[in-house]
Motif scaffolding. Structure first.
Motif, PDB file in Angstrom:
ATOM      1  N   GLU A   1      -3.961  12.993   4.680  1.00 13.73           N
ATOM      2  CA  GLU A   1      -5.206  13.643   5.086  1.00 13.73           C
ATOM      3  C   GLU A   1      -4.956  15.076   5.530  1.00 13.73           C
TER       4      GLU A   1
ATOM      5  N   LYS B   1       1.354  13.792   5.200  1.00 13.88           N
ATOM      6  CA  LYS B   1       1.552  12.354   5.025  1.00 13.88           C
ATOM      7  C   LYS B   1       1.807  11.716   6.380  1.00 13.88           C
ATOM      8  N   ARG B   2       1.016  10.717   6.691  1.00 15.72           N
ATOM      9  CA  ARG B   2       1.139   9.958   7.945  1.00 15.72           C
ATOM     10  C   ARG B   2       1.020   8.472   7.617  1.00 15.72           C
ATOM     11  N   ASN B   3       1.228   7.640   8.623  1.00 15.53           N
ATOM     12  CA  ASN B   3       0.955   6.216   8.474  1.00 15.53           C
ATOM     13  C   ASN B   3      -0.530   5.969   8.653  1.00 15.53           C
ATOM     14  N   SER B   4      -1.071   5.044   7.890  1.00 20.02           N
ATOM     15  CA  SER B   4      -2.511   4.764   7.971  1.00 20.02           C
ATOM     16  C   SER B   4      -2.857   3.809   9.111  1.00 20.02           C
ATOM     17  N   HIS B   5      -1.858   3.094   9.623  1.00 20.53           N
ATOM     18  CA  HIS B   5      -2.089   2.140  10.706  1.00 20.53           C
ATOM     19  C   HIS B   5      -0.908   2.238  11.672  1.00 20.53           C
TER      20      HIS B   5
ATOM     21  N   ILE C   1      -4.068   8.956  12.900  1.00 23.24           N
ATOM     22  CA  ILE C   1      -3.530  10.291  12.614  1.00 23.24           C
ATOM     23  C   ILE C   1      -3.392  11.089  13.907  1.00 23.24           C
TER      24      ILE C   1
ATOM     25  N   THR D   1      -6.376   2.983  13.313  1.00 25.59           N
ATOM     26  CA  THR D   1      -6.429   3.329  11.897  1.00 25.59           C
ATOM     27  C   THR D   1      -7.244   4.610  11.764  1.00 25.59           C
ATOM     28  N   GLY D   2      -7.277   5.157  10.558  1.00 25.58           N
ATOM     29  CA  GLY D   2      -8.115   6.324  10.296  1.00 25.58           C
ATOM     30  C   GLY D   2      -7.732   7.516  11.151  1.00 25.58           C
TER      31      GLY D   2
ATOM     32  N   GLY E   1       1.592   1.486   6.108  1.00 25.30           N
ATOM     33  CA  GLY E   1       0.678   2.157   5.187  1.00 25.30           C
ATOM     34  C   GLY E   1       0.877   3.656   5.163  1.00 25.30           C
ATOM     35  N   ASP E   2       0.301   4.265   4.157  1.00 26.66           N
ATOM     36  CA  ASP E   2       0.369   5.712   4.009  1.00 26.66           C
ATOM     37  C   ASP E   2      -1.020   6.313   3.989  1.00 26.66           C
ATOM     38  N   SER E   3      -1.116   7.476   4.577  1.00 29.16           N
ATOM     39  CA  SER E   3      -2.341   8.257   4.595  1.00 29.16           C
ATOM     40  C   SER E   3      -1.937   9.686   4.266  1.00 29.16           C
TER      41      SER E   3
END
Length: 171
Positions: free
Chosen positions: A88, A103-107, A130, A125-126, A84-86
């Protein structure tokens, strides 16, 4: 316990790769306790050993609400799965006053040792995902601003110099 001085960008120690911890000694346990005290006092949600001038693979984090703290001490942490992508906003105790979207992975799934030497595998996650990625980057000599494009890095350097001048004037 003691509050340790936090190293700030562009301190060269922040660019060094960290060494694995082979034995969990009393010295490592004291360092972890001091790092936790430093992180809470800053205040922050994570701190890696290089940020206090020690290039060892050790991070402390607490992303839980203040009413229910949950200190994580991770020795030799590594990300073993990502998805996934995040995108934040992040900040860093070593780059005070500067925030940007990264940009980071979301999980992520992370493996590390706790202070008792037990291997822990944990999914996150969340904010916790991060924080793991951010702090593990420190162990590889990376800051969150290293994830920026060349153009944004140049903008960061200019803006950060201005932030530093303002902070010096306030002292």
């Amino acid at each position: 316990m003691a509050i340790l001085p936090i190293r700030h960008y562009p301190d060269p120690v922040l660019k060094n790769k960290s060494e694995p911890i082979l034995t969990i000694t009393e010295e490592i346990k004291t360092l972890a306790a001091d790092m936790a005290e430093t992180m809470y006092a800053a205040p922050g949600v994570g701190l890696a050993a290089p940020q206090v001038g020690i290039n060892k693979k050790l991070v402390v984090m607490d992303c839980a609400p203040k009413e229910n703290p949950e200190l994580i001490v991770a020795i030799n942490p590594e990300i073993i799965e990502r998805e996934g992508d995040s995108f934040e906003e992040e900040g860093c105790l070593s780059v005070p006053g500067y925030y940007c979207r990264i940009k980071r992975n979301s999980h992520v799934k992370v493996r590390y040792q706790n202070l008792e030497g037990q291997t822990v595998e944990r999914e996150a996650t969340g904010l916790l995902a991060i924080a793991f990625q951010h702090e593990i980057d420190h162990l590889h000599g990376l800051l969150f601003v290293d994830h920026l494009s060349s153009l944004k890095k140049n903008m960061f350097r200019k803006k950060y110099q201005k932030i530093q001048r303002q902070q010096e004037q306030e002292l």
